[in-house]
Motif scaffolding. Sequence first.
Motif, mmCIF file in Angstrom:
data_model
loop_
_atom_site.group_PDB
_atom_site.id
_atom_site.type_symbol
_atom_site.label_atom_id
_atom_site.label_comp_id
_atom_site.label_asym_id
_atom_site.label_seq_id
_atom_site.Cartn_x
_atom_site.Cartn_y
_atom_site.Cartn_z
ATOM 1 N N GLU A 1 0.079 2.068 10.706
ATOM 2 C CA GLU A 1 1.145 1.693 11.636
ATOM 3 C C GLU A 1 2.495 1.795 10.928
ATOM 4 O O GLU A 1 2.905 2.866 10.515
ATOM 5 N N ASP A 2 3.200 0.692 10.733
ATOM 6 C CA ASP A 2 4.556 0.779 10.191
ATOM 7 C C ASP A 2 4.641 0.343 8.732
ATOM 8 O O ASP A 2 5.712 0.032 8.229
ATOM 9 N N ARG A 3 3.492 0.321 8.052
ATOM 10 C CA ARG A 3 3.495 -0.034 6.636
ATOM 11 C C ARG A 3 2.713 0.981 5.820
ATOM 12 O O ARG A 3 1.784 1.609 6.310
ATOM 13 N N VAL A 4 3.119 1.108 4.562
ATOM 14 C CA VAL A 4 2.428 1.985 3.623
ATOM 15 C C VAL A 4 1.692 1.106 2.621
ATOM 16 O O VAL A 4 2.249 0.140 2.089
ATOM 17 N N TRP A 5 0.425 1.443 2.371
ATOM 18 C CA TRP A 5 -0.400 0.671 1.443
ATOM 19 C C TRP A 5 -0.846 1.564 0.296
ATOM 20 O O TRP A 5 -1.097 2.752 0.478
ATOM 21 N N VAL A 6 -0.984 0.956 -0.875
ATOM 22 C CA VAL A 6 -1.491 1.680 -2.036
ATOM 23 C C VAL A 6 -2.390 0.734 -2.824
ATOM 24 O O VAL A 6 -2.093 -0.453 -2.979
ATOM 25 N N ALA A 7 -3.534 1.251 -3.277
ATOM 26 C CA ALA A 7 -4.427 0.467 -4.126
ATOM 27 C C ALA A 7 -4.019 0.654 -5.576
ATOM 28 O O ALA A 7 -3.642 1.747 -5.996
ATOM 29 N N THR A 8 -4.087 -0.436 -6.343
ATOM 30 C CA THR A 8 -3.751 -0.367 -7.754
ATOM 31 C C THR A 8 -4.820 -1.076 -8.568
ATOM 32 O O THR A 8 -5.410 -2.062 -8.128
ATOM 33 N N SER A 9 -5.066 -0.561 -9.762
ATOM 34 C CA SER A 9 -6.050 -1.183 -10.645
ATOM 35 C C SER A 9 -5.521 -2.442 -11.305
ATOM 36 O O SER A 9 -6.286 -3.343 -11.646
ATOM 37 N N ARG A 10 -4.228 -2.530 -11.469
ATOM 38 C CA ARG A 10 -3.594 -3.703 -12.080
ATOM 39 C C ARG A 10 -2.237 -3.907 -11.431
ATOM 40 O O ARG A 10 -1.261 -3.236 -11.780
ATOM 41 N N THR B 1 6.489 -5.468 0.607
ATOM 42 C CA THR B 1 6.454 -6.591 1.544
ATOM 43 C C THR B 1 5.291 -7.540 1.295
ATOM 44 O O THR B 1 5.233 -8.600 1.907
ATOM 45 N N GLY B 2 4.381 -7.190 0.417
ATOM 46 C CA GLY B 2 3.275 -8.097 0.147
ATOM 47 C C GLY B 2 2.231 -7.475 -0.752
ATOM 48 O O GLY B 2 2.247 -6.277 -1.038
ATOM 49 N N CYS B 3 1.320 -8.339 -1.228
ATOM 50 C CA CYS B 3 0.237 -7.908 -2.113
ATOM 51 C C CYS B 3 -1.025 -8.650 -1.707
ATOM 52 O O CYS B 3 -0.984 -9.868 -1.484
ATOM 53 N N VAL B 4 -2.120 -7.929 -1.589
ATOM 54 C CA VAL B 4 -3.404 -8.528 -1.225
ATOM 55 C C VAL B 4 -4.355 -8.373 -2.395
ATOM 56 O O VAL B 4 -4.679 -7.253 -2.801
ATOM 57 N N LYS B 5 -4.816 -9.495 -2.945
ATOM 58 C CA LYS B 5 -5.766 -9.486 -4.043
ATOM 59 C C LYS B 5 -7.127 -9.044 -3.533
ATOM 60 O O LYS B 5 -7.622 -9.571 -2.532
ATOM 61 N N THR B 6 -7.753 -8.082 -4.203
ATOM 62 C CA THR B 6 -9.029 -7.556 -3.715
ATOM 63 C C THR B 6 -10.208 -7.894 -4.608
ATOM 64 O O THR B 6 -11.352 -7.704 -4.206
ATOM 65 N N TYR B 7 -9.970 -8.363 -5.826
ATOM 66 C CA TYR B 7 -11.022 -8.702 -6.784
ATOM 67 C C TYR B 7 -11.769 -7.485 -7.318
ATOM 68 O O TYR B 7 -12.543 -7.588 -8.240
ATOM 69 N N HIS B 8 -11.576 -6.322 -6.708
ATOM 70 C CA HIS B 8 -12.286 -5.119 -7.108
ATOM 71 C C HIS B 8 -11.286 -4.028 -7.456
ATOM 72 O O HIS B 8 -10.243 -3.906 -6.824
ATOM 73 N N VAL B 9 -11.613 -3.226 -8.440
ATOM 74 C CA VAL B 9 -10.872 -1.989 -8.662
ATOM 75 C C VAL B 9 -11.382 -0.996 -7.626
ATOM 76 O O VAL B 9 -12.517 -0.544 -7.685
ATOM 77 N N THR B 10 -10.561 -0.679 -6.652
ATOM 78 C CA THR B 10 -10.979 0.134 -5.506
ATOM 79 C C THR B 10 -10.371 1.520 -5.587
ATOM 80 O O THR B 10 -9.450 1.780 -6.352
ATOM 81 N N LYS B 11 -10.893 2.428 -4.748
ATOM 82 C CA LYS B 11 -10.412 3.808 -4.751
ATOM 83 C C LYS B 11 -10.508 4.362 -3.339
ATOM 84 O O LYS B 11 -11.277 3.876 -2.507
ATOM 85 N N HIS B 12 -9.730 5.374 -3.070
ATOM 86 C CA HIS B 12 -9.793 6.133 -1.833
ATOM 87 C C HIS B 12 -9.729 5.253 -0.577
ATOM 88 O O HIS B 12 -10.667 5.206 0.211
ATOM 89 N N PRO B 13 -8.658 4.502 -0.361
ATOM 90 C CA PRO B 13 -8.575 3.711 0.868
ATOM 91 C C PRO B 13 -8.571 4.594 2.109
ATOM 92 O O PRO B 13 -7.996 5.675 2.120
ATOM 93 N N VAL B 14 -9.239 4.113 3.161
ATOM 94 C CA VAL B 14 -9.380 4.854 4.407
ATOM 95 C C VAL B 14 -8.868 3.985 5.546
ATOM 96 O O VAL B 14 -9.355 2.872 5.752
ATOM 97 N N ALA B 15 -7.874 4.463 6.289
ATOM 98 C CA ALA B 15 -7.301 3.703 7.398
ATOM 99 C C ALA B 15 -8.174 3.829 8.635
ATOM 100 O O ALA B 15 -8.687 4.896 8.947
ATOM 101 N N HIS B 16 -8.352 2.712 9.354
ATOM 102 C CA HIS B 16 -9.089 2.730 10.616
ATOM 103 C C HIS B 16 -8.844 1.438 11.368
ATOM 104 O O HIS B 16 -8.953 0.345 10.804
#
Length: 398
Positions: free
Chosen positions: A294-303, A327-342
């Motif tokens: 939608e109107d935000r851009v997200w990026v996954a980071t390892s640290r 605008t914000g940060c969401v803690k995921t507890y996992h080192v993640t890769k390849h986010p998929v929007a849906h």
Amino acid sequence: SEPDDVTTAAAVASVETPSTAEPATPSETATDETEAPPSSAADPDTDTEDDTTEDSTMPPVVGARVGLFRLGSEPYVAFKDDSAVWFYTKSGTLTRVDPGPFIRREGPVIVGDPVRVGPNPTAPLVLGDQIWVPAREGGTITVISKSTLRKLAVIEGLGERLDTPLEVKDPVHGTQRVWVTARKDWRLTEIDPVTFEPLREFTVAGYPLTPVYRQGFLFIVGREDGVLTKFDPISEERPTIPVSLESRPPIVVGDHIWISDQSEGKIRIIDPLRFEEVKAIEIGGALSAPVLVEDRVWVATSRGSDEWCDKEASAAFVALDTAGNVTGCVKTYHVTKHPVAHDRAFWAVSETGAVVRVDPERMEADSWRGVSGLGVPISAHGYLWIPDERGTTVTIYD
């Protein structure tokens, strides 16, 4: 030998029905690597290893496995459409999976016969009824009719390590053209989608990734040289500007081009007309490609950087507005890769078998474990599909 086209009846896969769903079983925490298996339809060459250890405190386990079917050796996602989900195997096949009976709770998914394409195929270009399948090995694109599953053409001699083709309207003649990059040959090729004939080829800088098209130009990241090329299809000029080494493929956000990287932990915003960097955002860690939800851009980071994220976050998703402000940060507890929007959220997987779902509205992440597949997920027809890229199965989650 495997058939070149499909002429026989589809086979029914062995699969659980939704009524027999069981909660996924949590597994123990382990260290995560961000190296994608080489069969991934996402970008395996832009993933490097990371020694980050996941947080030992886990969020609640959610979700349930509702289906499992066998597909072939080392399956991974190709694409989805209104009626099916399509999967590759590393050996070079494309298979259509019809989820209709499963979704209607009338029976299992139906797995069609495999169509032979080039070895180690990557994400295709879908042009109406045509599926353009590039091979990472062998320098070919196989064009298949989606409705009949028959081969229309095999385009050869395009170079090694092909990326996903890009469709562009010719600004002079108004005709459609297809462009494809060959990373190992530093090559960009123009193809006529009617005759399937290569028209022109050019040398572009440093291991070129899949381009984006904006305002009459192709913008191509040269990952090894750390440059962005602005290619003019009319004049054939190719000026460059510096970006980070190990950059991800670019995306278009509004009137600008966004590029993330794994080496510096930055997102760079490029003005395509002036062809200059207008903003650089320091996120920290090894970054995924940006995802626009939608109107935000997200990026996954390892640290995640302490400036944006909780200091205890070993991994996180960072949200930015389209102007490039965090605008914000969401803690995921996992080192993640390849986010998929849906469906107004996005998903990612980790090597330890965890699936992470981020809700942009609540700014919270849920996760569940015990996932058999390690591949890039796809959310289609109301379910999450995760191929086991080191085995033979695809698991369906609710």
